[in-house]
Motif scaffolding. Structure first.
Motif, PDB file in Angstrom:
ATOM      1  N   SER A 167       0.799  -1.233   0.000  1.00 16.65           N
ATOM      2  CA  SER A 167       0.000   0.000   0.000  1.00 16.65           C
ATOM      3  C   SER A 167       0.830   1.280   0.000  1.00 16.65           C
ATOM      4  O   SER A 167       0.307   2.367   0.204  1.00 16.65           O
ATOM      5  CB  SER A 167      -0.980   0.027   1.179  1.00 16.65           C
ATOM      6  N   HIS A 168       2.129   1.174  -0.248  1.00 15.72           N
ATOM      7  CA  HIS A 168       2.975   2.360  -0.352  1.00 15.72           C
ATOM      8  C   HIS A 168       3.112   2.739  -1.826  1.00 15.72           C
ATOM      9  O   HIS A 168       3.482   1.912  -2.651  1.00 15.72           O
ATOM     10  CB  HIS A 168       4.362   2.099   0.245  1.00 15.72           C
ATOM     11  N   ALA A 169       2.824   3.992  -2.119  1.00 18.28           N
ATOM     12  CA  ALA A 169       2.890   4.492  -3.497  1.00 18.28           C
ATOM     13  C   ALA A 169       3.852   5.676  -3.604  1.00 18.28           C
ATOM     14  O   ALA A 169       3.680   6.541  -4.451  1.00 18.28           O
ATOM     15  CB  ALA A 169       1.493   4.895  -3.969  1.00 18.28           C
ATOM     16  N   ASP A 170       4.873   5.679  -2.745  1.00 15.26           N
ATOM     17  CA  ASP A 170       5.818   6.803  -2.729  1.00 15.26           C
ATOM     18  C   ASP A 170       7.210   6.395  -3.217  1.00 15.26           C
ATOM     19  O   ASP A 170       8.213   6.974  -2.821  1.00 15.26           O
ATOM     20  CB  ASP A 170       5.901   7.410  -1.328  1.00 15.26           C
ATOM     21  N   PHE A 171       7.260   5.426  -4.111  1.00 10.68           N
ATOM     22  CA  PHE A 171       8.534   4.983  -4.671  1.00 10.68           C
ATOM     23  C   PHE A 171       9.002   5.949  -5.751  1.00 10.68           C
ATOM     24  O   PHE A 171       8.205   6.688  -6.328  1.00 10.68           O
ATOM     25  CB  PHE A 171       8.388   3.584  -5.274  1.00 10.68           C
ATOM     26  N   TYR A 172      10.287   5.927  -6.009  1.00 11.18           N
ATOM     27  CA  TYR A 172      10.879   6.800  -7.025  1.00 11.18           C
ATOM     28  C   TYR A 172      12.131   6.138  -7.595  1.00 11.18           C
ATOM     29  O   TYR A 172      12.592   5.106  -7.099  1.00 11.18           O
ATOM     30  CB  TYR A 172      11.185   8.182  -6.441  1.00 11.18           C
ATOM     31  N   LEU A 173      12.687   6.737  -8.643  1.00 13.98           N
ATOM     32  CA  LEU A 173      13.917   6.255  -9.273  1.00 13.98           C
ATOM     33  C   LEU A 173      15.098   6.780  -8.453  1.00 13.98           C
ATOM     34  O   LEU A 173      15.253   7.987  -8.286  1.00 13.98           O
ATOM     35  CB  LEU A 173      13.992   6.763 -10.718  1.00 13.98           C
ATOM     36  N   PRO A 174      15.928   5.894  -7.906  1.00 17.15           N
ATOM     37  CA  PRO A 174      17.004   6.349  -7.020  1.00 17.15           C
ATOM     38  C   PRO A 174      18.069   7.185  -7.728  1.00 17.15           C
ATOM     39  O   PRO A 174      18.362   6.979  -8.904  1.00 17.15           O
ATOM     40  CB  PRO A 174      17.615   5.050  -6.502  1.00 17.15           C
ATOM     41  N   ALA A 175      18.642   8.108  -6.978  1.00 21.55           N
ATOM     42  CA  ALA A 175      19.809   8.864  -7.444  1.00 21.55           C
ATOM     43  C   ALA A 175      21.012   7.923  -7.420  1.00 21.55           C
ATOM     44  O   ALA A 175      20.978   6.861  -6.797  1.00 21.55           O
ATOM     45  CB  ALA A 175      20.049  10.078  -6.546  1.00 21.55           C
ATOM     46  N   ILE A 176      22.097   8.317  -8.048  1.00 21.50           N
ATOM     47  CA  ILE A 176      23.287   7.467  -8.095  1.00 21.50           C
ATOM     48  C   ILE A 176      23.806   7.174  -6.688  1.00 21.50           C
ATOM     49  O   ILE A 176      24.242   6.054  -6.399  1.00 21.50           O
ATOM     50  CB  ILE A 176      24.391   8.050  -9.014  1.00 21.50           C
ATOM     51  N   SER A 213      20.071   5.244 -12.716  1.00 24.26           N
ATOM     52  CA  SER A 213      19.705   6.188 -11.657  1.00 24.26           C
ATOM     53  C   SER A 213      18.894   7.338 -12.255  1.00 24.26           C
ATOM     54  O   SER A 213      18.783   7.474 -13.472  1.00 24.26           O
ATOM     55  CB  SER A 213      20.956   6.736 -10.975  1.00 24.26           C
ATOM     56  N   SER A 214      18.390   8.185 -11.377  1.00 24.04           N
ATOM     57  CA  SER A 214      17.661   9.386 -11.812  1.00 24.04           C
ATOM     58  C   SER A 214      18.606  10.565 -12.009  1.00 24.04           C
ATOM     59  O   SER A 214      18.171  11.640 -12.408  1.00 24.04           O
ATOM     60  CB  SER A 214      16.604   9.751 -10.768  1.00 24.04           C
ATOM     61  N   SER A 215      19.889  10.366 -11.732  1.00 28.31           N
ATOM     62  CA  SER A 215      20.871  11.454 -11.793  1.00 28.31           C
ATOM     63  C   SER A 215      21.391  11.651 -13.218  1.00 28.31           C
ATOM     64  O   SER A 215      22.110  10.811 -13.747  1.00 28.31           O
ATOM     65  CB  SER A 215      22.052  11.154 -10.867  1.00 28.31           C
ATOM     66  N   GLN A 216      21.027  12.764 -13.813  1.00 25.65           N
ATOM     67  CA  GLN A 216      21.509  13.080 -15.156  1.00 25.65           C
ATOM     68  C   GLN A 216      22.960  13.543 -15.090  1.00 25.65           C
ATOM     69  O   GLN A 216      23.356  14.271 -14.190  1.00 25.65           O
ATOM     70  CB  GLN A 216      20.656  14.197 -15.758  1.00 25.65           C
ATOM     71  N   ARG A 217      23.750  13.129 -16.062  1.00 28.30           N
ATOM     72  CA  ARG A 217      25.138  13.593 -16.186  1.00 28.30           C
ATOM     73  C   ARG A 217      25.241  14.702 -17.234  1.00 28.30           C
ATOM     74  O   ARG A 217      25.990  15.643 -17.076  1.00 28.30           O
ATOM     75  CB  ARG A 217      26.051  12.419 -16.552  1.00 28.30           C
ATOM     76  N   SER A 218      24.475  14.536 -18.320  1.00 29.20           N
ATOM     77  CA  SER A 218      24.494  15.518 -19.405  1.00 29.20           C
ATOM     78  C   SER A 218      23.231  15.321 -20.234  1.00 29.20           C
ATOM     79  O   SER A 218      22.398  14.485 -19.916  1.00 29.20           O
ATOM     80  CB  SER A 218      25.732  15.319 -20.285  1.00 29.20           C
ATOM     81  N   ALA A 219      23.124  16.043 -21.313  1.00 28.39           N
ATOM     82  CA  ALA A 219      21.970  15.888 -22.203  1.00 28.39           C
ATOM     83  C   ALA A 219      21.902  14.489 -22.810  1.00 28.39           C
ATOM     84  O   ALA A 219      20.837  14.033 -23.215  1.00 28.39           O
ATOM     85  CB  ALA A 219      22.029  16.934 -23.315  1.00 28.39           C
ATOM     86  N   TYR A 220      23.019  13.779 -22.808  1.00 20.99           N
ATOM     87  CA  TYR A 220      23.088  12.477 -23.469  1.00 20.99           C
ATOM     88  C   TYR A 220      23.316  11.295 -22.529  1.00 20.99           C
ATOM     89  O   TYR A 220      23.151  10.154 -22.939  1.00 20.99           O
ATOM     90  CB  TYR A 220      24.204  12.498 -24.523  1.00 20.99           C
ATOM     91  N   PHE A 221      23.701  11.569 -21.274  1.00 18.37           N
ATOM     92  CA  PHE A 221      24.046  10.486 -20.350  1.00 18.37           C
ATOM     93  C   PHE A 221      23.413  10.664 -18.977  1.00 18.37           C
ATOM     94  O   PHE A 221      23.213  11.785 -18.513  1.00 18.37           O
ATOM     95  CB  PHE A 221      25.567  10.397 -20.160  1.00 18.37           C
TER      96      PHE A 221
END
Length: 159
Positions: A90-99, A121-129
């Motif tokens: 019943s938990h709906a507070d999940f997310y994509l983890p950061a690095i 991860s949810s952590s963007q490095r650049s526009a492409y990675f």
């Protein structure tokens, strides 16, 4: 089970009944010291999305903040959408983890992850990675935002 039993965590890397997955221990966040819960399973392989576009999802420690930024870009980030859609106990507070959160999983709950493939991860490095983590050796690296990688949702709550 009484309320105190529900708030007493199991050993790290064990399922925490009623909390949605595997206990990853404690971690400091902007709101304070939190219990970290990794989903008990992956939610498939998904691309980060928005290849060639920079977003503000650059936190290396706060996947919840990154995921909110990515979800706001309606339909453009399949990995974040899949992680945020996950529910358990019943938990709906999940997310994509950061690095940093993926690295925390590798440090404290590595047996709960697959060594066969790379996690996004949810952590963007650049526009492409975007940053990702290889769980067979703990190597953090980069993944093209257009490539499909494993996705493991995470949630947290204050201690």
């Amino acid at each position: 089970m009484n309320a105190q039993q529900q708030l007493t965590p199991p050993a790290i890397d064990e399922v925490w009944p009623g909390q949605g997955g595997i206990y990853g221990g404690l971690r400091q966040y902007p709101e304070g010291l939190c219990h970290v819960i990794f989903a008990a399973k992956d939610v498939g392989r998904h691309a980060y999305g928005d290849y060639g576009v920079s977003t503000k999802a650059i936190s290396r420690t706060d996947g919840r903040a990154n995921t909110a930024i990515l979800i706001a870009r309606t339909g453009k980030h399949p990995a974040a959408i899949a992680a945020a859609a996950y529910t358990a106990d019943s938990h709906a507070d999940f997310y994509l983890p950061a690095i940093g959160e993926l690295h925390h999983g590798w440090q404290y709950a590595p047996e709960s992850f697959s060594e066969e493939w790379y996690y996004l991860s949810s952590s963007q490095r650049s526009a492409y990675f975007a940053f990702g983590m290889n769980f067979d050796d703990g190597y953090p690296g980069l993944s093209g935002k257009d490539l499909e990688r494993r996705v493991r949702p995470v949630r947290r709550f204050l201690q």
